[in-house]
Design a protein around this motif. Sequence first.
Motif, PDB file in Angstrom:
ATOM      1  N   UNK A   1       0.827  -1.206   0.000  1.00 25.47           N
ATOM      2  CA  UNK A   1       0.000   0.000   0.000  1.00 25.47           C
ATOM      3  C   UNK A   1       0.859   1.253   0.000  1.00 25.47           C
ATOM      4  N   UNK A   2       1.990   1.200   0.682  1.00 29.50           N
ATOM      5  CA  UNK A   2       2.884   2.361   0.680  1.00 29.50           C
ATOM      6  C   UNK A   2       3.452   2.611  -0.714  1.00 29.50           C
ATOM      7  N   UNK A   3       3.791   1.529  -1.435  1.00 29.82           N
ATOM      8  CA  UNK A   3       4.292   1.709  -2.812  1.00 29.82           C
ATOM      9  C   UNK A   3       3.198   2.267  -3.712  1.00 29.82           C
ATOM     10  N   UNK A   4       1.986   1.830  -3.504  1.00 28.06           N
ATOM     11  CA  UNK A   4       0.886   2.228  -4.379  1.00 28.06           C
ATOM     12  C   UNK A   4       0.342   3.621  -4.080  1.00 28.06           C
ATOM     13  N   UNK A   5       0.252   3.962  -2.773  1.00 26.28           N
ATOM     14  CA  UNK A   5      -0.472   5.172  -2.376  1.00 26.28           C
ATOM     15  C   UNK A   5       0.336   6.151  -1.533  1.00 26.28           C
TER      16      UNK A   5
ATOM     17  N   UNK B   1       3.212   9.614 -13.706  1.00 26.93           N
ATOM     18  CA  UNK B   1       4.498  10.308 -13.593  1.00 26.93           C
ATOM     19  C   UNK B   1       5.202   9.981 -12.280  1.00 26.93           C
ATOM     20  N   UNK B   2       4.444   9.517 -11.272  1.00 23.11           N
ATOM     21  CA  UNK B   2       5.036   9.165  -9.980  1.00 23.11           C
ATOM     22  C   UNK B   2       5.201   7.656  -9.822  1.00 23.11           C
TER      23      UNK B   2
ATOM     24  N   UNK C   1       1.117  13.249 -11.888  1.00 22.10           N
ATOM     25  CA  UNK C   1       0.893  13.113 -10.446  1.00 22.10           C
ATOM     26  C   UNK C   1       0.197  11.812 -10.072  1.00 22.10           C
ATOM     27  N   UNK C   2       0.222  10.827 -10.972  1.00 27.82           N
ATOM     28  CA  UNK C   2      -0.384   9.531 -10.684  1.00 27.82           C
ATOM     29  C   UNK C   2       0.704   8.507 -10.397  1.00 27.82           C
TER      30      UNK C   2
END
Length: 259
Positions: free
Chosen positions: A148-152, A206-207, A233-234
Amino acid sequence: MTWTTRPRSDVNGLAVVTSGAGPRILLIHGVGLRAEAWNAQIADLSLHYEILAPDLPGHSASAALPGSAGLQDFGDCIAKLLDRPAVVVGHSMGAMIALDLANRYSGKVKGVVALNAIFKRSSAARAAVKERAAALDGKSVSDPAATLARWFGDAPSPERSACRDWLTSVDPPGYKAAYSVFAGEDGPDENALRTLSCPALFMTGSREENSTPEMSRAMAALVPSGKAMVVEDAAHMMPMTHPEEVNRALLAFAKRCQE
């Protein structure tokens, strides 16, 4: 957008969410998720198209494949839904499957969209994903905090909460089987991309640190009718976090494939 459960139909052992009418779009989610990850796309795209969104084998209500299954086995299972031509859209591991289908079932794929797809991982990224796969025991549910940290990142959101619920309810053997395939693949073969006969769109954020913009651009450059698009920014879960941008691109691409 809400991430509530949708009713499913059984199609040859696959649990499939269906909605809408018209030309067909097939949506393939990533590892650990389920068809509801496409809720924002189902809501918009089904106004113009017939949408089929299966649960991957071993996920939600879909039967699992044997632990020895490879990418093409997952593709052959999903191909049961190609009883008529479709635009095929995949996210993450689903993008791997979508590109495999476009290559091996070319007569049934009118166009392919690869969202957040990997291609030639760095040695560090390759080692990290293989380490994560090796840590799965196929019996217990893994703590999804790092995923979840990698994704969000760290910020709470409904999308993060939904993914946490799905990751903590996934079938451990089914998750291990799918993640092992994901970790063992390094993206589509260059020759397969060069010979892809249908239009192809490669989108990422881009993120996005693992399915990078450079990867999408490199794949698009190899495909005769390929295009790359980067959502500003996604990150990895942009179909959920940036649905307006993703849906706008999917609708434009699907229209192009019907012309």
